[in-house]
Design an enzyme around this catalytic site. Structure first.
Site, PDB file in Angstrom:
ATOM      1  N   LEU A   1      13.031  12.638  16.333  1.00 52.09           N
ATOM      2  CA  LEU A   1      13.028  11.400  17.043  1.00 52.09           C
ATOM      3  C   LEU A   1      11.483  10.793  16.395  1.00 52.09           C
ATOM      4  O   LEU A   1      11.524   9.603  16.479  1.00 52.09           O
ATOM      5  CB  LEU A   1      12.642  11.544  18.481  1.00 52.09           C
ATOM      6  CG  LEU A   1      13.924  12.097  18.998  1.00 52.09           C
ATOM      7  CD1 LEU A   1      13.708  12.503  20.519  1.00 52.09           C
ATOM      8  CD2 LEU A   1      15.181  10.910  18.906  1.00 52.09           C
ATOM      9  N   GLY A   2      10.729  11.511  15.943  1.00 51.08           N
ATOM     10  CA  GLY A   2       9.222  11.221  15.438  1.00 51.08           C
ATOM     11  C   GLY A   2       8.398  12.312  15.227  1.00 51.08           C
ATOM     12  O   GLY A   2       8.431  13.569  15.421  1.00 51.08           O
TER      13      GLY A   2
ATOM     14  N   GLY B   1       3.950  13.359  15.288  1.00 50.34           N
ATOM     15  CA  GLY B   1       2.455  12.968  15.586  1.00 50.34           C
ATOM     16  C   GLY B   1       1.637  13.836  15.061  1.00 50.34           C
ATOM     17  O   GLY B   1       1.914  14.391  14.061  1.00 50.34           O
TER      18      GLY B   1
ATOM     19  N   PHE C   1       0.151  16.453  15.984  1.00 44.28           N
ATOM     20  CA  PHE C   1       0.273  17.665  16.223  1.00 44.28           C
ATOM     21  C   PHE C   1       1.454  18.374  15.873  1.00 44.28           C
ATOM     22  O   PHE C   1       1.865  19.473  16.035  1.00 44.28           O
ATOM     23  CB  PHE C   1      -0.195  18.228  17.715  1.00 44.28           C
ATOM     24  CG  PHE C   1      -1.608  17.748  17.851  1.00 44.28           C
ATOM     25  CD1 PHE C   1      -2.763  18.566  17.476  1.00 44.28           C
ATOM     26  CD2 PHE C   1      -2.206  16.806  18.845  1.00 44.28           C
ATOM     27  CE1 PHE C   1      -3.936  18.527  17.839  1.00 44.28           C
ATOM     28  CE2 PHE C   1      -3.278  16.501  19.067  1.00 44.28           C
ATOM     29  CZ  PHE C   1      -4.364  17.361  18.694  1.00 44.28           C
TER      30      PHE C   1
ATOM     31  N   CYS D   1       6.222  17.406  15.422  1.00 47.76           N
ATOM     32  CA  CYS D   1       7.302  16.679  15.489  1.00 47.76           C
ATOM     33  C   CYS D   1       8.146  16.807  16.906  1.00 47.76           C
ATOM     34  O   CYS D   1       7.807  17.594  17.535  1.00 47.76           O
ATOM     35  CB  CYS D   1       8.436  16.955  14.571  1.00 47.76           C
ATOM     36  SG  CYS D   1       7.634  16.834  12.661  1.00 47.76           S
TER      37      CYS D   1
ATOM     38  N   LYS E   1       9.231  19.246  21.612  1.00 42.86           N
ATOM     39  CA  LYS E   1       8.199  18.861  20.750  1.00 42.86           C
ATOM     40  C   LYS E   1       7.809  20.169  20.035  1.00 42.86           C
ATOM     41  O   LYS E   1       7.685  21.088  20.612  1.00 42.86           O
ATOM     42  CB  LYS E   1       7.099  18.219  21.618  1.00 42.86           C
ATOM     43  CG  LYS E   1       5.685  18.113  20.862  1.00 42.86           C
ATOM     44  CD  LYS E   1       4.647  17.155  21.781  1.00 42.86           C
ATOM     45  CE  LYS E   1       3.626  16.531  20.929  1.00 42.86           C
ATOM     46  NZ  LYS E   1       2.533  16.066  21.336  1.00 42.86           N
TER      47      LYS E   1
ATOM     48  N   ASP F   1      -4.766  10.980  27.669  1.00 43.16           N
ATOM     49  CA  ASP F   1      -4.376  10.425  26.410  1.00 43.16           C
ATOM     50  C   ASP F   1      -3.308   9.098  26.779  1.00 43.16           C
ATOM     51  O   ASP F   1      -2.239   9.030  26.278  1.00 43.16           O
ATOM     52  CB  ASP F   1      -3.610  11.173  25.503  1.00 43.16           C
ATOM     53  CG  ASP F   1      -3.018  10.782  24.163  1.00 43.16           C
ATOM     54  OD1 ASP F   1      -4.047   9.803  23.708  1.00 43.16           O
ATOM     55  OD2 ASP F   1      -2.511  11.528  23.450  1.00 43.16           O
TER      56      ASP F   1
END
Length: 706
Positions: A526-527, A529, A531, A533, A549, A656
């Site tokens: 999905l994406g 970041g 830290f 995936c 995650k 965040d």
């Protein structure tokens, strides 16, 4: 050789004599018929007698000739004319080009006499037996196959009279029952009007006569042949915008929807084609929605007949231009059905019948036998399937203008299904394949115009092709704008095409899991970041989709040595455990499980179907759309409720909170996500970390990672 030449010459002479004998006999028969038709009705004695057949009429009336008297002569004339008309219809039932026939002049005189002395003469029509008027109509129908006779009918004023007679017969038929002569008359008259309407310049003659009103009324006919004749004539008329507008002003849609819902396959086919043409008019599309036509149309998508499906899908293309109708199509499962057709896992059937062949068969009473009588070749079936798939792509293109619809297309594996259609197939018809590729590329480009779908497409195409794909622009409907893209794709070498095919397979949501981590099957990436995936996953024994995650514990942000990393991981797990156990709010993401495996931390959470709020703002800007004040308040209130729940009730600080961590789902449902930096503070305590402050967001975060 001389003997053979002599024999050949003898054969030719005998053939010439035979043909000359036939021509002479035909000429004699035609002259006799013309003489009979040329007698003025005022000089005829026309008894209201129905004869069982032409031969019986002739036999019964011959003795009365000798008896003398006007009545006997009238009966003789009537029965003789009936016989001649019957013979004419039998002898020339297969003739098409009367104007090129050796007896053209006699045909012309007979046609003129039929129109002037029979069709136009009200006195004759009123007094003539019903069966005899039917014979006149049959002969007119045969001659009307030739276009030059259609022009003559108009010049003589026969169209208006024919329209008036059709109205009278139709009213009697619809009001008082199915008398066979009335059925046969209506079938022949609808055929004549269909022939007239087949030529663009002649359609105005038909509507000027008012025949289209009677044809619409006949959509309520109980006899199949009358109904089919009306549908064929109206479909020919509806090819012209002016006639289509006049038809749409009548109460036609309700009858058409009833036929689509209840009648046989052939009637549905012709009705769908007529409705497809009429849907170019706004009032017709509005009536389809008003009379609850969308579920009826969607129910027809389960059919396996290609021509019926093609017409129905193009009706949906036009209807779903209305946003409310587009939503209704999704609610009734239309998106799933269209994608199911595109997957090509159904066996379709079709036939060679066309409006012209069906109309001719209808007038001759052979329509049911002709329909589906000849199957198409596999190549022709494949070409029809390409046309149907192109229509489905066109429907999906219109539907994905709604964000919710577009999201469902993606969720139903639509990107993969549509993308497979862009691959070239050199063994098939090049023209049909290229057209299908254009429609598929357009549907994909409309999906790409939504920000949240773009990561999928970056994995599909090589750089130069992707650049051309982007340069087309957002929401470009003109299908020719995609021809250059198709040409560029089809010129790629085999290795590049194979790579694109593999890329398309990579976005297949129904493919086998790429791997398993713990008890979870990895379905899609999905994406990524700072830290780690995020993957779309599913439990081995479950069906629900989740997000997982993956955090790489060797990231320097967790510490430079094992002791520091272990301490960081312990704190993260501790905080996520607290959050997992305590957070139950509709606007806050749910966390389900945290586990360690191979020096990586895995966090399993609710899969949020939506788009980040920041990306949604960007997408609206590209569409030149804006949030309404009502939508803004709805989003703002949900966000406030989520933060109040976190701060006041659970004493959790997100730290965040950015537009990319606020997901906007169906019906603007807000969900706060990514609690990786969240902290729960003790009562009356303060947080001293820089995380979440302005200093942090201005670059300190990056320096910490470095």
């Amino acid at each position: 050789m001389p003997d053979q030449d002599k024999k050949a010459k003898t054969t030719e002479k005998s053939t010439d004599k035979k043909q000359q004998g036939i021509t002479t006999r035909d000429s004699s028969d035609l002259k006799r018929l013309w003489c009979l038709l040329n007698v003025q009705s005022s000089k005829q004695q026309l008894p209201a007698i129905n004869f069982d057949s032409a031969q019986n009429s002739m036999t019964k009336s011959e003795p009365t000739i000798k008896a003398g008297g006007h009545r006997a002569r009238g009966q003789w004339h009537e029965s003789t004319e009936a016989v001649e008309l019957e013979n004419f219809s039998i002898n020339y039932k297969n003739e098409r080009n009367f104007s090129k026939h050796p007896q053209h002049k006699l045909f012309l005189e007979i046609f003129t006499a039929l129109v002037k002395n029979r069709l136009i003469c009200r006195e004759w029509v009123t007094r003539a037996p019903s069966i005899h008027f039917l014979r006149v109509l049959i002969c007119l129908r045969l001659l009307m196959r030739d276009p030059c006779y259609q022009e003559i009918l108009h010049r003589l004023g026969g169209i208006e009279n024919l329209a008036q007679y059709m109205e009278v017969v139709a009213n009697e038929y619809l009001g008082y029952g199915e008398e066979q002569h009335s059925v046969d008359k209506l079938v022949n008259m609808t055929y004549i009007f269909q022939k007239l309407a087949a030529v663009r310049d002649q359609r105005e003659w038909v509507t000027a006569s008012g025949a289209h009103k009677t044809l619409v009324n006949l959509l309520g006919a109980r006899d199949t042949n009358v109904l089919l004749g009306s549908l064929l004539a109206l479909a020919s008329l509806a090819e012209s915008p002016e006639c289509r507008e006049k038809i749409s002003e009548l109460n036609v849609v309700e009858n058409l929807l009833m036929i689509l819902h209840e009648y046989d396959l052939l009637s549905k086919r012709l009705t769908a084609e007529l409705l497809r043409l009429l849907c170019a008019e706004p009032q017709v599309k509005a009536q389809v929605k008003l009379y609850e036509g969308i579920p009826i149309l969607l129910s027809l998508l389960h059919s396996d007949h290609l021509k019926l499906l093609w017409s129905v899908v193009w009706i949906l293309v036009q209807v779903c231009e209305d946003p409310e109708a587009s939503v209704e199509i999704r609610i009734w499962g239309g998106i799933k059905q269209l994608l199911h057709i595109l997957r090509g896992d159904r066996n379709f059937v079709s036939d060679r019948s066309s409006i012209g062949s069906l109309s001719s068969a209808n007038a001759a009473g052979r329509i049911q036998q002709l329909h589906l009588s000849e199957d198409l070749s596999p190549r022709e079936i494949q070409e029809n399937i390409f046309s149907l798939q192109a229509a489905c792509c066109a429907a999906l293109t219109e539907l994905v203008l709604s964000d919710t619809n577009a999201h469902q297309v993606v969720q139903e594996n639509g990107v993969y299904t549509i993308a497979k259609l862009i691959l070239p197939n050199k063994q098939k018809n090049a023209t049909k394949t290229n057209l299908l590729q254009c429609y598929a590329f357009r549907a994909l480009r409309f999906l790409f115009s939504m920000e949240r779908n773009r990561p999928l497409f970056k994995r599909l195409f090589p750089t130069d092709l992707f650049e051309t794909f982007i340069d087309i622009g957002h929401y470009v409907r003109d299908i020719s704008a995609y021809e250059g893209l198709v040409s560029k794709l089809n010129l790629l070498v085999e290795d590049d095409l194979r790579q694109i095919a593999e890329n398309i397979e990579s976005v297949n949501q129904n493919k086998a899991p790429s791997k398993y981590i713990g008890n979870y099957a990895i379905l899609d990436h999905l994406g990524s970041g700072a830290f780690g995936c995020v993957y779309k996953v599913r439990k081995r024994s479950g069906q629900n989709l989740l997000a997982m995650k993956e955090v790489n514990l060797h990231n320097p942000a967790f510490g430079k040595d094992k002791k520091d990393r272990d301490s960081s991981v312990k704190n993260i797990v501790s905080e996520l455990t607290i959050i997992k156990e305590q957070l139950y709010h509709p606007n806050v993401v749910r966390y389900y499980k945290t586990f360690l495996e191979n020096d990586r931390l895995y966090i399993v959470m609710e899969l949020i179907e939506g788009v980040p709020l920041g990306e949604h703002f960007s997408s609206l800007k590209e569409k030149h759309h804006h949030f309404t004040e009502e939508r803004l308040w709805k989003i703002f209130i949900q966000l406030c409720l989520a933060l109040r729940y976190l701060h006041k009730e659970k004493r959790i600080v997100h730290r965040d909170l950015t537009p990319n961590n606020i997901m906007l789902g169906d019906k603007d449902k807000v969900t706060v996500t990514d609690f990786g930096l969240a902290k729960q503070k003790q009562e009356n305590s303060k947080l001293t970390s820089v995380v979440g402050t302005i200093l942090y967001s201005c670059g300190f975060k990056k320096r910490c990672r470095d």
